[in-house]
Design a protein around this motif. Structure first.
Motif, PDB file in Angstrom:
ATOM      1  N   ASP A 138       0.825  -1.208   0.000  1.00  0.00           N
ATOM      2  CA  ASP A 138       0.000   0.000   0.000  1.00  0.00           C
ATOM      3  C   ASP A 138       0.857   1.256   0.000  1.00  0.00           C
ATOM      4  OD1 ASP A 138      -2.383  -1.354  -0.102  1.00  0.00           O
ATOM      5  OD2 ASP A 138      -2.922  -1.055   1.992  1.00  0.00           O
ATOM      6  N   ASN A 139       1.950   1.230   0.742  1.00  0.00           N
ATOM      7  CA  ASN A 139       2.843   2.397   0.772  1.00  0.00           C
ATOM      8  C   ASN A 139       3.461   2.653  -0.600  1.00  0.00           C
ATOM      9  OD1 ASN A 139       2.383   2.893   3.488  1.00  0.00           O
ATOM     10  ND2 ASN A 139       4.150   1.688   4.166  1.00  0.00           N
ATOM     11  N   ILE A 140       3.783   1.595  -1.324  1.00  0.00           N
ATOM     12  CA  ILE A 140       4.344   1.746  -2.672  1.00  0.00           C
ATOM     13  C   ILE A 140       3.328   2.406  -3.596  1.00  0.00           C
ATOM     14  CG2 ILE A 140       5.037   0.451  -4.735  1.00  0.00           C
ATOM     15  CD1 ILE A 140       6.319  -1.600  -2.755  1.00  0.00           C
ATOM     16  N   LEU A 141       2.081   1.935  -3.545  1.00  0.00           N
ATOM     17  CA  LEU A 141       1.041   2.516  -4.402  1.00  0.00           C
ATOM     18  C   LEU A 141       0.791   3.977  -4.036  1.00  0.00           C
ATOM     19  CD1 LEU A 141      -1.623  -0.345  -4.614  1.00  0.00           C
ATOM     20  CD2 LEU A 141       0.216   0.183  -6.205  1.00  0.00           C
ATOM     21  N   GLY A 146       0.836   7.596  -6.296  1.00  0.00           N
ATOM     22  CA  GLY A 146      -0.191   8.562  -5.908  1.00  0.00           C
ATOM     23  C   GLY A 146      -1.590   7.985  -5.802  1.00  0.00           C
ATOM     24  N   ILE A 147      -1.687   6.692  -5.541  1.00  0.00           N
ATOM     25  CA  ILE A 147      -2.992   6.040  -5.418  1.00  0.00           C
ATOM     26  C   ILE A 147      -3.504   6.185  -3.992  1.00  0.00           C
ATOM     27  CG2 ILE A 147      -4.181   3.804  -5.498  1.00  0.00           C
ATOM     28  CD1 ILE A 147      -2.305   3.021  -7.785  1.00  0.00           C
ATOM     29  N   LYS A 148      -4.727   6.634  -3.850  1.00  0.00           N
ATOM     30  CA  LYS A 148      -5.328   6.826  -2.531  1.00  0.00           C
ATOM     31  C   LYS A 148      -5.691   5.489  -1.915  1.00  0.00           C
ATOM     32  CE  LYS A 148      -9.141   9.179  -0.162  1.00  0.00           C
ATOM     33  NZ  LYS A 148     -10.343  10.046  -0.336  1.00  0.00           N
ATOM     34  N   ILE A 149      -5.327   5.289  -0.661  1.00  0.00           N
ATOM     35  CA  ILE A 149      -5.605   4.045   0.051  1.00  0.00           C
ATOM     36  C   ILE A 149      -6.622   4.318   1.155  1.00  0.00           C
ATOM     37  CG2 ILE A 149      -4.651   2.098   1.331  1.00  0.00           C
ATOM     38  CD1 ILE A 149      -3.476   2.360  -1.461  1.00  0.00           C
ATOM     39  N   ASP A 150      -7.733   3.616   1.130  1.00  0.00           N
ATOM     40  CA  ASP A 150      -8.759   3.722   2.168  1.00  0.00           C
ATOM     41  C   ASP A 150      -8.464   2.670   3.235  1.00  0.00           C
ATOM     42  OD1 ASP A 150     -10.984   3.846   3.774  1.00  0.00           O
ATOM     43  OD2 ASP A 150     -12.438   3.339   2.215  1.00  0.00           O
ATOM     44  N   GLU A 151      -8.144   3.119   4.440  1.00  0.00           N
ATOM     45  CA  GLU A 151      -7.770   2.204   5.524  1.00  0.00           C
ATOM     46  C   GLU A 151      -8.888   2.018   6.539  1.00  0.00           C
ATOM     47  OE1 GLU A 151      -4.251   4.095   6.993  1.00  0.00           O
ATOM     48  OE2 GLU A 151      -2.967   3.157   5.457  1.00  0.00           O
ATOM     49  N   ASP A 152     -10.065   2.507   6.232  1.00  0.00           N
ATOM     50  CA  ASP A 152     -11.179   2.484   7.186  1.00  0.00           C
ATOM     51  C   ASP A 152     -12.007   1.200   7.072  1.00  0.00           C
ATOM     52  OD1 ASP A 152     -12.863   3.420   9.191  1.00  0.00           O
ATOM     53  OD2 ASP A 152     -14.188   4.461   7.781  1.00  0.00           O
ATOM     54  N   ILE A 161      -7.570   1.026  -9.058  1.00  0.00           N
ATOM     55  CA  ILE A 161      -6.543   1.100 -10.090  1.00  0.00           C
ATOM     56  C   ILE A 161      -7.233   1.024 -11.443  1.00  0.00           C
ATOM     57  CG2 ILE A 161      -6.096  -1.401  -9.942  1.00  0.00           C
ATOM     58  CD1 ILE A 161      -3.113  -0.626 -10.604  1.00  0.00           C
ATOM     59  N   ASP A 162      -7.056   2.081 -12.228  1.00  0.00           N
ATOM     60  CA  ASP A 162      -7.724   2.197 -13.535  1.00  0.00           C
ATOM     61  C   ASP A 162      -9.237   1.975 -13.405  1.00  0.00           C
ATOM     62  OD1 ASP A 162      -5.254   2.673 -14.633  1.00  0.00           O
ATOM     63  OD2 ASP A 162      -4.962   0.620 -15.349  1.00  0.00           O
ATOM     64  N   GLY A 163      -9.801   2.524 -12.334  1.00  0.00           N
ATOM     65  CA  GLY A 163     -11.242   2.457 -12.141  1.00  0.00           C
ATOM     66  C   GLY A 163     -11.755   1.159 -11.545  1.00  0.00           C
ATOM     67  N   VAL A 164     -10.862   0.238 -11.213  1.00  0.00           N
ATOM     68  CA  VAL A 164     -11.265  -1.052 -10.638  1.00  0.00           C
ATOM     69  C   VAL A 164     -10.975  -1.048  -9.141  1.00  0.00           C
ATOM     70  CG1 VAL A 164     -10.858  -3.549 -10.629  1.00  0.00           C
ATOM     71  CG2 VAL A 164     -10.847  -2.268 -12.792  1.00  0.00           C
ATOM     72  N   MET A 165     -11.962  -1.427  -8.339  1.00  0.00           N
ATOM     73  CA  MET A 165     -11.782  -1.457  -6.893  1.00  0.00           C
ATOM     74  C   MET A 165     -11.026  -2.722  -6.482  1.00  0.00           C
ATOM     75  SD  MET A 165     -14.538  -0.916  -3.799  1.00  0.00           S
ATOM     76  CE  MET A 165     -15.236  -2.576  -3.755  1.00  0.00           C
ATOM     77  N   VAL A 166     -10.048  -2.539  -5.609  1.00  0.00           N
ATOM     78  CA  VAL A 166      -9.251  -3.655  -5.103  1.00  0.00           C
ATOM     79  C   VAL A 166      -9.319  -3.657  -3.580  1.00  0.00           C
ATOM     80  CG1 VAL A 166      -6.967  -4.730  -5.027  1.00  0.00           C
ATOM     81  CG2 VAL A 166      -7.673  -3.441  -7.068  1.00  0.00           C
ATOM     82  N   GLU A 167      -9.578  -4.822  -2.998  1.00  0.00           N
ATOM     83  CA  GLU A 167      -9.528  -5.004  -1.549  1.00  0.00           C
ATOM     84  C   GLU A 167      -8.235  -5.757  -1.231  1.00  0.00           C
ATOM     85  OE1 GLU A 167     -13.049  -6.882  -0.078  1.00  0.00           O
ATOM     86  OE2 GLU A 167     -14.343  -5.175  -0.567  1.00  0.00           O
ATOM     87  N   ASN A 168      -7.349  -5.100  -0.509  1.00  0.00           N
ATOM     88  CA  ASN A 168      -6.050  -5.667  -0.154  1.00  0.00           C
ATOM     89  C   ASN A 168      -6.146  -6.225   1.271  1.00  0.00           C
ATOM     90  OD1 ASN A 168      -3.392  -6.359   0.116  1.00  0.00           O
ATOM     91  ND2 ASN A 168      -2.595  -4.272   0.019  1.00  0.00           N
ATOM     92  N   HIS A 169      -6.270  -7.533   1.383  1.00  0.00           N
ATOM     93  CA  HIS A 169      -6.551  -8.167   2.671  1.00  0.00           C
ATOM     94  C   HIS A 169      -5.282  -8.380   3.491  1.00  0.00           C
ATOM     95  CE1 HIS A 169     -10.834  -9.577   2.008  1.00  0.00           C
ATOM     96  NE2 HIS A 169     -10.501  -9.102   0.820  1.00  0.00           N
TER      97      HIS A 169
END
Length: 280
Positions: A138-141, A146-152, A161-169
């Motif tokens: 997440d820190n790399i992105l 400059g990709i916004k990371i939602d941590e909530d 990424i390119d309009g696709v939602m990703v959940e990073n578990h």
């Protein structure tokens, strides 16, 4: 009538043989509505085309033009979402590979390749697990791209990424939701360390091994069942998974884990439904 017709369409779309349909008039708009609501409209569309081609649904039984157009458009949209997600997976794999981060795909693409037409498995987002590298990734992105990371969230972060939602578990399950999830989570993390490889455009990504995937899919479906949110897509996922990987699953182990966590009857029900849908 409408429910049985939908089941017949799905069985046909999944490659099973349907020899006959009832002769009564079909409420096609309602059948399409149910298929869309259950996340299986594109599979049902495949089944419809196959039954028409085989002469089992005759000209006077076919859907009206408006319903056919709506159904065909929905199927096309499913294909476009799949292709967009596919490209996002390839892009993520490239980004992570540059930083020696392995990517494991949960559900989604890893299951879709078990379907007769992978692009017709409906999916809303991409779920990944990064072998303990979630925070660094997440820190790399964030810092380099400059990709916004939602941590909530309780057990994953979210980004697009390119309009696709990703959940990073960082956890497979929400361990705050149920006490038993902690034990299952520990089992999943241990199993996830020995994943199966998938090659996608000469890039190596991973999916859970058969035992890990079996336990995860069951628990995921059971959570939706408990929340009265389970749909036919969850059952078909299980059916396709069992059809293709049943020989790799340690069924005695899985049944014992399910027994310990009061999921044994749920396992039996999912297997019975899978057998009916896919002639397993």
């Amino acid at each position: 009538m409408r429910k049985q017709l939908l089941i017949n369409l799905l069985k046909s779309g999944l490659g099973c043989e349907i020899s006959a349909q009832p002769k009564e008039p079909f409420d096609w708009p309602e059948v399409y509505r149910m298929a869309a609501e259950q996340g299986v409209a594109a599979i049902a569309w495949d089944g419809l085309q196959r039954l028409i081609t085989n002469g089992i649904i005759t000209n006077d039984q076919m859907p009206d033009k408006a319903t056919k157009l709506k159904w065909a458009l929905a199927t096309e949209q499913t294909e476009k979402r799949y292709n967009k997600q596919y490209k996002a997976i390839v892009k993520l794999a490239d980004i992570y590979a540059k930083h020696n981060i392995k990517m494991l795909i949960l559900k989604g693409y890893g299951l879709s390749i078990l379907y007769p037409r992978p692009e017709h498995r409906s999916c809303c987002d991409i779920d990944i697990w990064l072998f303990g590298e979630q925070e660094r990734a997440d820190n790399i992105l964030r810092d380099k791209l400059g990709i916004k990371i939602d941590e909530d969230k309780h057990h994953h972060t979210v980004f697009h990424i390119d309009g696709v939602m990703v959940e990073n578990h960082y956890d497979f399950l929400n361990i705050h939701a149920h006490a038993s999830n902690k034990d299952i989570e520990a089992r999943l993390k241990q199993l996830a360390e020995t994943p199966d490889e998938i090659t996608i455009e000469e890039r190596v990504i991973y999916r859970p091994n058969a035992n890990c995937h079996a336990l995860f899919l069951l628990r995921h479906a059971a959570a939706h069942f408990a929340a009265v949110e389970i749909v036919l897509r969850h059952i078909i996922d299980w059916a396709m998974f069992v059809k293709h990987q049943h020989q790799d699953i340690d069924w005695a182990w899985l049944r014992e884990v399910c027994r310990q966590h009061n999921m044994e009857l749920f396992l039996d029900a999912m297997n019975a439904l899978a057998a009916d849908l896919c002639d397993i």
